[in-house]
Design an enzyme around this catalytic site. Sequence first.
Site, short mmCIF file in Angstrom:
data_model
loop_
_atom_site.label_atom_id
_atom_site.label_comp_id
_atom_site.label_asym_id
_atom_site.label_seq_id
_atom_site.Cartn_x
_atom_site.Cartn_y
_atom_site.Cartn_z
N ASP A 1 -6.10 6.14 2.48
CA ASP A 1 -6.02 4.28 1.29
C ASP A 1 -7.75 4.38 1.51
O ASP A 1 -7.60 4.60 3.27
CB ASP A 1 -4.78 4.25 2.90
CG ASP A 1 -4.96 2.42 1.77
OD1 ASP A 1 -6.09 1.77 1.64
OD2 ASP A 1 -3.78 1.83 2.23
N HIS B 1 0.83 -1.51 -0.10
CA HIS B 1 0.25 0.17 0.03
C HIS B 1 0.95 1.02 0.05
O HIS B 1 0.45 2.21 -0.47
CB HIS B 1 -0.88 0.16 0.75
CG HIS B 1 -2.05 -0.83 0.52
ND1 HIS B 1 -3.41 -0.77 0.70
CD2 HIS B 1 -2.23 -2.83 0.59
CE1 HIS B 1 -4.02 -1.85 0.92
NE2 HIS B 1 -3.42 -2.85 1.09
C1 UDX Z 1 -0.43 -6.98 -1.16
C2 UDX Z 1 -1.55 -7.98 -1.88
O1 UDX Z 1 -1.23 -9.03 -1.19
C3 UDX Z 1 -1.96 -7.85 -2.89
O2 UDX Z 1 -2.41 -8.25 -3.19
C4 UDX Z 1 -2.79 -6.13 -2.80
O3 UDX Z 1 -2.87 -5.55 -4.45
C5 UDX Z 1 -1.96 -5.09 -2.39
O4 UDX Z 1 -0.93 -5.15 -1.37
P1 UDX Z 1 1.43 -8.14 -1.95
O5 UDX Z 1 1.65 -9.00 -1.78
O6 UDX Z 1 2.96 -7.45 -1.42
O7 UDX Z 1 0.46 -6.61 -1.26
O8 UDX Z 1 2.04 -7.17 -3.70
P2 UDX Z 1 2.13 -6.56 -4.59
O9 UDX Z 1 0.63 -5.55 -4.53
O10 UDX Z 1 2.88 -7.10 -5.75
O11 UDX Z 1 3.37 -5.42 -3.78
C6 UDX Z 1 4.50 -5.59 -3.56
C7 UDX Z 1 5.20 -3.92 -4.27
O12 UDX Z 1 6.78 -4.84 -3.39
C8 UDX Z 1 5.32 -4.11 -5.07
O13 UDX Z 1 4.61 -2.53 -5.31
C9 UDX Z 1 6.70 -4.84 -6.23
O14 UDX Z 1 7.57 -3.83 -6.76
C10 UDX Z 1 7.90 -4.15 -4.71
N1 UDX Z 1 8.38 -5.74 -4.28
C11 UDX Z 1 9.07 -6.88 -4.21
C12 UDX Z 1 10.22 -5.37 -4.19
O15 UDX Z 1 10.08 -3.47 -4.41
N2 UDX Z 1 10.94 -5.53 -4.35
C13 UDX Z 1 11.18 -6.93 -4.23
O16 UDX Z 1 12.01 -8.03 -4.08
C14 UDX Z 1 9.69 -7.40 -3.89
#
Ligand code: UDX
Length: 453
Positions: free
Chosen positions: A108, A18
Amino acid sequence: METFEAHCLILPYPVQGHINPMLQFSKRLQHQGSKVTLATTNYLFKTLQEVSGFISVETISDGYDEGANEIAEETYLAMFQKVGSKTLTKLILKLKDLGCPVDCIIYDAFLPWGLDVAKSLGLRAAVFFTQSCAVNNIYYHVYKGLLKLPLEETKVQIPGLPPLLSSDLPSFVSSYGSYPAIFQLVVNDQMKNIGAADWIFFNTFYMLEEQVNDWMANVLPVKSIGPAIPSMYLDKRLEGDNQYGLNVFKPMTDTCMAWLNERPKSSVIYVAFGSLAAVDAKQMEELAWGLRTSNHHFLWVVRESETNKLPEDFTEETSDKGLIVSWCPQLEVLAHKSIGCFITHCGWNSTLEALSLGVPMVAMPQWTDQSTNAKLVMDIWKMGIKAQQDANGIVRRDVIGQCISELMEGAKGQEISRNAKKWKDLAREAFDEGGSSDENIKDFLAKMIESGR
Ligand code: UDX
């Protein structure tokens, strides 16, 4: 004293998925001339590995300054509302005393009390949905009683979306009753007061979700302002903009980039499951051997809390072909020319980042909104393949291998690559000067300034 025409206070829910999109949005607002202050919790601020110098960051309290481990979700949310409202009010009054009054709180949707704080202080309020328009339309339908739960039909028809099976719906809807606190949050809390917000923003771009956006715009004044991608990956307007700035995990940037620089164009499979998902140990094993036998290079993000699930002899055995890191600079990685495809859990940020940077996906959704995102990636945007699970909910190594070869070697891969280029161009168009997202942001700031303090 600093002078500026508008001052927005950004209030993200304190998790990486988020913070990232709201921070990117902050940068775009700042680029358009608004002052921006991002408020996060004392605990999160303390644990950040990297803090951006680009946006001013202030802290509030969620009532758990030493962490909220083991605290039930509903207890946490209630405490955050109580203590967060007070400390946010205090912060805004402090900023006013310092000669830096806030005009608008952009909160948010997971923190709907941001609206009450704004109204109690006579400020404007904008709600920011970090997830897709499609998923929020599903929640809206449940909220309004237009989609009855538990599901009675095998196929669900939501305006602007293809027919959805139960397995394509967000897990809080398909597994109705399993996550009562989060269900209450996403379906009721984030929907119940949006009518009172002055603006409603979605982290998407118009062309990506045109029909569903239009449908929602008929019932609510929604505006798409994404993709929330730092402009350095789309254009050069924001020179000096660093990637994220607010990282909960420390990215192994030099290691990753040096390794990628040595690999041929489009040869590497990038694998990451975001910041929260706990992947089943059996699934990790299947993924490991699926990658190994694919015979392609791979860069795999395995967070520290997940490393004990890797097969014992795996790290060494794959060292010539693969690199395993605990966190990487994902946008830089996705933008790198050596990346050929992305095995992803389809978190909304990862999905939008891959779409906007034109990287084909193998979708392995885990929970929350990810199954819906995966369905759209495969069937609507035609940007990837969904890896099918077996009866135990595991994607087997041979299925992973097939998906990889279809994307990296097959005719389907070529078609998907053409679509990937199309979405990358459309994302850039929305984001660029005069594009739909850019205009929505400009319009928001103009209206806020016009209506005065
Ligand atoms: C969570 C939920 O799981 C997701 O489905 C929802 O839409 C938002 O909140 P998350 O599971 O962390 O998020 O996944 P994602 O939404 O893909 O966000 C991960 C973030 O971390 C992305 O912005 C990605 O660029 C970043 N990231 C991930 C990194 O910078 N480095 C990494 O190694 C992995």
